[in-house]
Design a protein around this motif. Structure first.
Motif, PDB file in Angstrom:
ATOM      1  N   ASP A 163       0.792  -1.090  -0.127  1.00 21.60           N
ATOM      2  CA  ASP A 163      -0.090   0.054   0.032  1.00 21.60           C
ATOM      3  C   ASP A 163       0.779   1.215   0.193  1.00 21.60           C
ATOM      4  OD1 ASP A 163       0.846  -0.679   2.518  1.00 21.60           O
ATOM      5  OD2 ASP A 163      -0.694   0.509   3.400  1.00 21.60           O
ATOM      6  N   VAL A 164       2.075   1.043   0.907  1.00 26.23           N
ATOM      7  CA  VAL A 164       3.008   2.277   0.575  1.00 26.23           C
ATOM      8  C   VAL A 164       3.286   2.678  -1.002  1.00 26.23           C
ATOM      9  CG1 VAL A 164       5.211   3.169   1.195  1.00 26.23           C
ATOM     10  CG2 VAL A 164       3.726   1.931   2.966  1.00 26.23           C
ATOM     11  N   VAL A 165       3.776   1.628  -1.436  1.00 29.78           N
ATOM     12  CA  VAL A 165       4.278   1.811  -2.965  1.00 29.78           C
ATOM     13  C   VAL A 165       2.867   2.346  -3.861  1.00 29.78           C
ATOM     14  CG1 VAL A 165       4.987   0.798  -5.040  1.00 29.78           C
ATOM     15  CG2 VAL A 165       6.025   0.353  -2.672  1.00 29.78           C
ATOM     16  N   ARG A 166       1.928   1.654  -3.721  1.00 27.98           N
ATOM     17  CA  ARG A 166       0.784   2.172  -4.325  1.00 27.98           C
ATOM     18  C   ARG A 166       0.182   3.229  -4.207  1.00 27.98           C
ATOM     19  NH1 ARG A 166      -3.259  -1.858  -2.708  1.00 27.98           N
ATOM     20  NH2 ARG A 166      -3.911  -0.022  -1.254  1.00 27.98           N
ATOM     21  N   ASP A 167       0.015   3.768  -2.881  1.00 26.66           N
ATOM     22  CA  ASP A 167      -0.406   4.886  -2.394  1.00 26.66           C
ATOM     23  C   ASP A 167       0.177   6.073  -2.084  1.00 26.66           C
ATOM     24  OD1 ASP A 167      -3.017   3.379  -2.663  1.00 26.66           O
ATOM     25  OD2 ASP A 167      -2.962   2.789  -0.804  1.00 26.66           O
ATOM     26  N   GLN A 168       1.385   5.862  -1.773  1.00 20.81           N
ATOM     27  CA  GLN A 168       2.235   6.980  -1.320  1.00 20.81           C
ATOM     28  C   GLN A 168       3.401   7.393  -2.097  1.00 20.81           C
ATOM     29  OE1 GLN A 168       3.527   6.414   2.869  1.00 20.81           O
ATOM     30  NE2 GLN A 168       1.462   5.274   3.175  1.00 20.81           N
ATOM     31  N   LEU A 169       3.896   6.404  -2.945  1.00 19.93           N
ATOM     32  CA  LEU A 169       5.019   6.791  -3.838  1.00 19.93           C
ATOM     33  C   LEU A 169       5.101   7.730  -4.710  1.00 19.93           C
ATOM     34  CD1 LEU A 169       7.952   6.218  -4.698  1.00 19.93           C
ATOM     35  CD2 LEU A 169       6.923   4.327  -6.210  1.00 19.93           C
ATOM     36  N   GLU A 170       4.024   7.889  -5.649  1.00 17.00           N
ATOM     37  CA  GLU A 170       3.603   9.038  -6.350  1.00 17.00           C
ATOM     38  C   GLU A 170       3.644  10.633  -5.675  1.00 17.00           C
ATOM     39  OE1 GLU A 170       1.555  10.231 -10.365  1.00 17.00           O
ATOM     40  OE2 GLU A 170       0.630   8.826  -9.231  1.00 17.00           O
ATOM     41  N   ASN A 171       3.110  10.558  -4.498  1.00 16.50           N
ATOM     42  CA  ASN A 171       3.106  11.745  -3.785  1.00 16.50           C
ATOM     43  C   ASN A 171       4.643  12.185  -3.323  1.00 16.50           C
ATOM     44  OD1 ASN A 171       0.306  11.776  -3.693  1.00 16.50           O
ATOM     45  ND2 ASN A 171       0.305  10.684  -1.867  1.00 16.50           N
ATOM     46  N   VAL A 202       8.127  -1.210  -8.213  1.00 16.22           N
ATOM     47  CA  VAL A 202       6.964  -0.595  -8.595  1.00 16.22           C
ATOM     48  C   VAL A 202       5.979  -1.494  -9.345  1.00 16.22           C
ATOM     49  CG1 VAL A 202       7.872   1.589  -8.446  1.00 16.22           C
ATOM     50  CG2 VAL A 202       7.827   0.259 -10.527  1.00 16.22           C
ATOM     51  N   THR A 203       4.719  -1.334  -9.198  1.00 18.79           N
ATOM     52  CA  THR A 203       3.761  -2.149 -10.408  1.00 18.79           C
ATOM     53  C   THR A 203       3.135  -1.109 -11.108  1.00 18.79           C
ATOM     54  OG1 THR A 203       2.075  -1.976  -8.628  1.00 18.79           O
ATOM     55  CG2 THR A 203       3.562  -3.856  -8.620  1.00 18.79           C
ATOM     56  N   ASN A 204       2.851   0.005 -11.043  1.00 18.43           N
ATOM     57  CA  ASN A 204       2.323   0.961 -11.686  1.00 18.43           C
ATOM     58  C   ASN A 204       3.209   1.349 -12.768  1.00 18.43           C
ATOM     59  OD1 ASN A 204       0.587   2.911 -13.132  1.00 18.43           O
ATOM     60  ND2 ASN A 204       0.773   4.429 -11.249  1.00 18.43           N
ATOM     61  N   LEU A 205       3.702   0.655 -13.798  1.00 17.41           N
ATOM     62  CA  LEU A 205       4.833   0.632 -14.548  1.00 17.41           C
ATOM     63  C   LEU A 205       4.798   1.821 -15.450  1.00 17.41           C
ATOM     64  CD1 LEU A 205       5.262  -3.067 -15.852  1.00 17.41           C
ATOM     65  CD2 LEU A 205       5.892  -1.880 -13.526  1.00 17.41           C
ATOM     66  N   GLY A 206       3.867   1.814 -16.365  1.00 17.86           N
ATOM     67  CA  GLY A 206       3.645   3.008 -17.197  1.00 17.86           C
ATOM     68  C   GLY A 206       3.275   4.291 -16.578  1.00 17.86           C
TER      69      GLY A 206
END
Length: 416
Positions: free
Chosen positions: A60-68, A81-85
């Motif tokens: 959840d940290v990678v999914r929800d916080q990394l972009e921030n 990461v999994t949100n590759l593109g």
């Protein structure tokens, strides 16, 4: 490829002409992936004098916080990461630091997943693992109920019929559970004929998408799918259905290859197996995916970060990672040569083979799955679909209104 060969190749480390430095690696793990990467990194550290500081976090940290973190300028140097593109704008292009030709040869099928929507030739990340969606089945339940499992090539309707009988014979509260995300939902939707795009533009709600949506809502209305699954989630929230399979609530869990290690370690009171992906009028749909290791443009150590990722991507190390984490490798040479999974149970080895076959079926019969995985705004769709489909399941909206809302929200996200 024998593990001894993998180990020799893994230990054969090249020297890098870089100044000693420390890089931060933000890493989540489904099982032991970060532990193995950390073990591997020690070889690189000893060879280069550099240091990798692992920060192991929940997904959840990678999914929800990394972009921030990336937007705020407080990102790590490297991350899994999994949100590759979707995070492409933040990636460091590794091309100046690596042998681009070798990367294209070894990872050409997955490199486009990391690139800009318009397409480019950059090398932005190492596909550490190739995951594939598919169902796990409680073999003991089928045997106790006296129900034969549908054979390879069977449809989702065939499996639903079989699960109804198992549910009835054993007095179960439900038969089938699915993780609450459009990533798991997509494979069956492809099987029902959903195309998900036309000429690279998402269309989502076509006849196939609608057909599976109607079927899926119907499975909940009749009780084939559990109230503790999708209906128990809200908004865009992800919900893992594994607990419902682990505790014997359901006889089938639609999940993916990343669950093999978990189930092998934690299921002791019943037999289970991975089965071939069910098919339909649209083909045999499964979603490819997985995680990758990327570096970010904001890093103060681009050459060091790139050399670390390049180290991980080499055949011996990629094979070592796949073998020791029970994952499908994205290294195309190793896919042909094969990975020695002798260190895992027969169930895991057989499961990996089935998942690999599922990936091949999807590539042939539902190529839109590979398009969707590389689509840079797929994470928005992953949230939009469960939000409105759940509202249709619970009666908060009619299915027609939910489908119209999905189309409208996706169109708005694309326009952003």
């Amino acid at each position: 490829m024998k593990k001894s060969i993998l180990l020799v190749s893994f230990l054969a480390v090249s020297s890098f002409s870089v100044n000693a430095a420390e890089i931060k690696f933000l890493c989540y793990q489904d099982a032991n992936e970060c532990d193995v990467l950390e073990e591997m990194s020690s070889v690189w550290e000893n060879s280069t004098g550099n240091t990798v500081n692992f920060e192991k976090v929940g997904y959840d940290v990678v999914r929800d916080q990394l972009e921030n973190q990336l937007e705020a300028g407080s990102a790590p140097d490297v991350a899994r990461v999994t949100n590759l593109g979707g995070l492409n704008q933040y990636y460091l292009d590794l091309t100046p630091y690596v042998d681009a030709g070798k990367w294209e040869t070894n990872y050409g099928a997955t490199l486009p997943w990391y690139r800009k929507p318009s397409g480019d030739n950059g090398i932005y990340g190492w596909q550490a693992q190739l995951t594939v969606t598919g169902p796990y089945v409680n073999v003991t339940m089928f045997e106790d109920a006296g129900v034969d499992m549908p054979e390879e090539g069977a449809t989702w309707d065939d499996w639903a019929d079989a699960l109804r009988v198992v549910k009835s014979e054993l007095g179960l509260t439900a038969g089938l559970a699915m993780d609450r995300t459009a990533h798991r939902w997509a494979g069956p939707a492809f099987s029902y004929g959903a195309k998900f795009h036309e000429n690279g533009v998402p269309i989502l709600v076509d006849d196939g998408f609608k057909a599976f949506a109607e079927t899926f809502v119907g499975w909940h209305e009749e009780g084939l799918m559990p109230a503790e699954g999708w209906p128990a989630g809200g908004g865009t929230a992800y919900k893992n259905a594994a607990p419902l399979f682990l505790d014997g609530t359901v006889a089938m869990h639609m999940s993916g290859s990343w669950m093999l290690g978990n189930y092998d370690a934690n299921i002791t009171d019943f037999e289970w197996k991975v089965v071939p992906i069910p098919c339909g009028s649209g083909g045999c749909g499964a979603m490819p995916g997985g995680s990758g290791v990327v570096a970010f443009k904001s890093t103060k150590e681009p050459e060091v970060s790139a050399s670390f990722i390049d180290f991980l991507s080499q055949a011996g190390r990629a094979g070592y990672f796949a073998s020791n984490t029970s994952n499908i490798t994205a290294h195309q040479g190793l896919q042909k040569a094969g990975i020695d999974y002798s260190g895992v149970s027969q169930r895991v080895s057989a499961g990996l083979s089935t998942f690999a076959a599922n990936a091949g079926k999807a590539a042939e019969s539902t190529p839109q799955a590979y398009w969707f995985q590389g689509y840079n705004k797929n994470f928005a769709i992953y949230g939009i679909v469960p939000d409105y489909i759940t509202k249709a399941i619970t009666g908060e909206m009619s299915l027609d209104d939910a489908l119209a809302a999905i189309d409208a929200d996706v169109a708005a996200k694309i326009a952003e």
